[in-house]
Design an enzyme around this catalytic site. Structure first.
Site, mmCIF file in Angstrom:
data_model
loop_
_atom_site.group_PDB
_atom_site.id
_atom_site.type_symbol
_atom_site.label_atom_id
_atom_site.label_comp_id
_atom_site.label_asym_id
_atom_site.label_seq_id
_atom_site.Cartn_x
_atom_site.Cartn_y
_atom_site.Cartn_z
ATOM 1 N N VAL A 156 -11.754 5.908 20.177
ATOM 2 C CA VAL A 156 -12.850 6.820 19.824
ATOM 3 C C VAL A 156 -13.840 6.859 20.980
ATOM 4 O O VAL A 156 -14.254 5.816 21.489
ATOM 5 C CB VAL A 156 -13.573 6.331 18.536
ATOM 6 C CG1 VAL A 156 -14.819 7.170 18.272
ATOM 7 C CG2 VAL A 156 -12.642 6.377 17.342
ATOM 8 N N ALA A 215 -17.624 3.985 23.654
ATOM 9 C CA ALA A 215 -16.265 4.201 23.157
ATOM 10 C C ALA A 215 -15.775 2.902 22.527
ATOM 11 O O ALA A 215 -16.423 1.856 22.656
ATOM 12 C CB ALA A 215 -15.346 4.616 24.293
ATOM 13 N N LYS A 216 -14.687 2.949 21.846
ATOM 14 C CA LYS A 216 -14.083 1.729 21.297
ATOM 15 C C LYS A 216 -12.642 2.024 20.934
ATOM 16 O O LYS A 216 -12.289 3.186 20.656
ATOM 17 C CB LYS A 216 -14.846 1.286 20.039
ATOM 18 C CG LYS A 216 -14.685 -0.185 19.712
ATOM 19 C CD LYS A 216 -15.609 -1.040 20.553
ATOM 20 C CE LYS A 216 -15.413 -2.515 20.305
ATOM 21 N NZ LYS A 216 -16.433 -3.305 21.038
ATOM 22 N N GLY A 217 -11.814 0.991 20.923
ATOM 23 C CA GLY A 217 -10.429 1.165 20.527
ATOM 24 C C GLY A 217 -10.002 0.023 19.633
ATOM 25 O O GLY A 217 -10.647 -1.027 19.591
ATOM 26 N N ASP A 265 -12.019 -7.073 23.564
ATOM 27 C CA ASP A 265 -12.868 -7.305 22.392
ATOM 28 C C ASP A 265 -12.153 -8.383 21.574
ATOM 29 O O ASP A 265 -11.341 -9.131 22.135
ATOM 30 C CB ASP A 265 -13.073 -5.984 21.614
ATOM 31 C CG ASP A 265 -14.138 -6.106 20.543
ATOM 32 O OD1 ASP A 265 -15.319 -6.235 20.883
ATOM 33 O OD2 ASP A 265 -13.804 -6.082 19.337
#
Ligand code: NAD
Length: 419
Positions: free
Chosen positions: A63, A108-110, A149
């Site tokens: 995202v 953003a992040k995944g 992360d």
């Protein structure tokens, strides 16, 4: 009162927090429409050949919440509880965090919904490479730069860099940060989050007139962020009187020799049984009388049922979202000085930014250079948040959100809207 990430749907809460901060700032409606929602959301199903020889599919996401201030930036999480809503919330969080420390990144992040503890190294590599190929159109040094992360690490980043580079046909270290040093990682990245926590806690002590030397510190979660923060506070003369991890906790009223505790944990896999320590239960640890409490484990560590018992003067949120909204309100009422996560733990993304800059320049800095730059960034961000807290008479969390959202809003106003 702004809320922290809580037991509730994380994305709903992130939107609610946004609205509360936007109302307090009297942010124009058009700007809200432009910065509130994720710019891009990608869901992929990745088929992976398992050690059994059978194919299993995993759902995964990337995202990009905002690229207003620069390329997307945010980690990749491997966890059974990963959902699209969680990833959307975390991406939004990254947008405000990068803006608080004023680095030229969006958010953003995944995530991949999987249980990494039940996967072999080979399976993890297959998942990572297939996931990289699936999100490839979205990522890149100028587009969106992933990082580690929860349950991903420098090895994961090396696989992503390798897959991305293979497909592009040449080495592109700047596609990820948190890489091994030999592949273009930055000195100081590993300890950056704990170091950033230390700088902000030190600033809070100065503000409150609380001498760091001789202060009592309690650390919940003795992993990367917690142990390094503890080590630096110990080095500055604080007494770290209790620490814990998932295996248990240890207490010593005279304070621990933290480098020795770190060495002990490296040898034994746990802090439990450290010579000269007494065992302490998780709830007792959080209720210890101390000057500084550092929750450095997971979300929701301090909640409705235990917040009343917290007896710290400062809470430095090394973890993301360690206070539920109710706990946040209770601690505020008690007069606890809270250093919110998007400020307190922003040292990690700041040194990620330094890593990206070094990769693009092909010129690497020494560790002291990284520390000096990080210190300047964290001190400036702390003072920027403090100024809003004073000017607007709001809590530190509200001030940090207002600073982050305000900077993104300013970017959008100046960039304008493509008609
Ligand atoms: P880590 O895996 O290195 O350490 C986490 C530690 O917490 C481990 O020691 C684990 O045993 C302990 N822990 C887990 N649940 C616990 C519990 N209920 N009680 C006590 N201890 C518990 O992870 P980390 O990288 O140090 O991350 C910790 C937190 O900091 C996370 O919320 C993460 O999102 C946040 N954070 C980390 C970074 C970073 O660069 N490492 C950056 C920003 C935010």
């Amino acid at each position: 009162m702004l809320a922290a990430i809580a037991e509730r749907n994380a994305y709903e809460l992130a939107l609610e927090n946004f609205d509360i901060a936007a109302d307090a700032m009297e942010l124009e409606g058009d700007i809200r429409e432009m910065i509130k929602f994720p710019e891009r959301v990608l869901t992929v199903n990745i088929p992976v050949k398992m050690e059994t020889g059978r194919v299993k599919h995993f759902e995964a996401y990337r995202v990009q919440h905002s690229t207003v201030r620069g390329p997307g930036k945010g980690g990749i999480r491997y966890h059974p509880n990963v959902t699209l809503d969680e990833v959307k919330a975390l991406a939004m969080w990254m947008t405000w965090k990068c803006a608080v420390v004023n680095i030229p990144f969006g958010g953003a992040k995944g995530g991949v919904t999987c249980n990494p503890k039940a996967l072999s190294q080979v399976e993890l590599e297959h998942i990572t490479r297939r996931y990289t190929a699936a999100i490839l159109p979205l990522i890149g040094p100028e587009q969106d730069i992933p990082a580690p992360d929860v349950y991903t690490n420098s090895q994961t980043m090396a696989w992503i860099m390798d897959t991305y580079s293979m497909i592009k046909g040449y080495p592109i270290p700047g596609v990820v940060t948190g890489k091994p040093i030999c592949l273009g990682g930055s000195l100081g990245r590993n300890e950056a989050t704990g170091r950033g926590v230390f700088y902000t806690v030190r600033s809070a002590c100065e503000l409150l007139g609380l001498p760091l030397k001789g202060s009592k510190v309690v650390v919940q979660g003795f992993g990367n962020a917690g142990s390094i923060a503890a080590q630096l506070l110990h080095g500055a003369g604080a007494f770290v009187i209790a620490v814990n991890d998932t295996t248990g906790g240890i207490y010593n009223s005279r304070g621990f020799d933290i480098p020795a505790v770190i060495a002990f944990k490296e040898q034994t896999g746990s802090v439990v049984g450290f010579p000269g320590s007494e065992p302490i239960k998780p709830e007792q640890l959080l209720a210890l009388e101390c000057d500084i409490l550092i929750p450095a484990a997971l979300e929701n560590a301090v909640h409705e049922d235990n917040a009343h018992r917290v007896r710290a003067k400062i809470v430095g949120e090394a973890a993301n979202g360690p206070l539920t909204p109710t706990a946040d309100a209770i601690l505020e009422d008690k007069g606890v000085f809270i250093i919110p996560d998007i400020l307190c733990n922003a040292g990690g993304v700041t040194v990620s930014y330094f890593e990206w800059v070094q990769d693009l320049q092909h010129l690497f800095w020494d560790a002291q250079d990284v520390y000096n730059r990080l210190e300047r960034v964290m001190n400036t961000a702390f003072n920027d948040v403090l100024k809003i807290r004073k000017d607007r008479k709001v809590a530190m969390r509200a001030a940090a959100n207002m600073l982050g959202i305000g900077r993104v809003a300013e970017g959008v106003r100046i960039r304008g809207l493509y008609p």
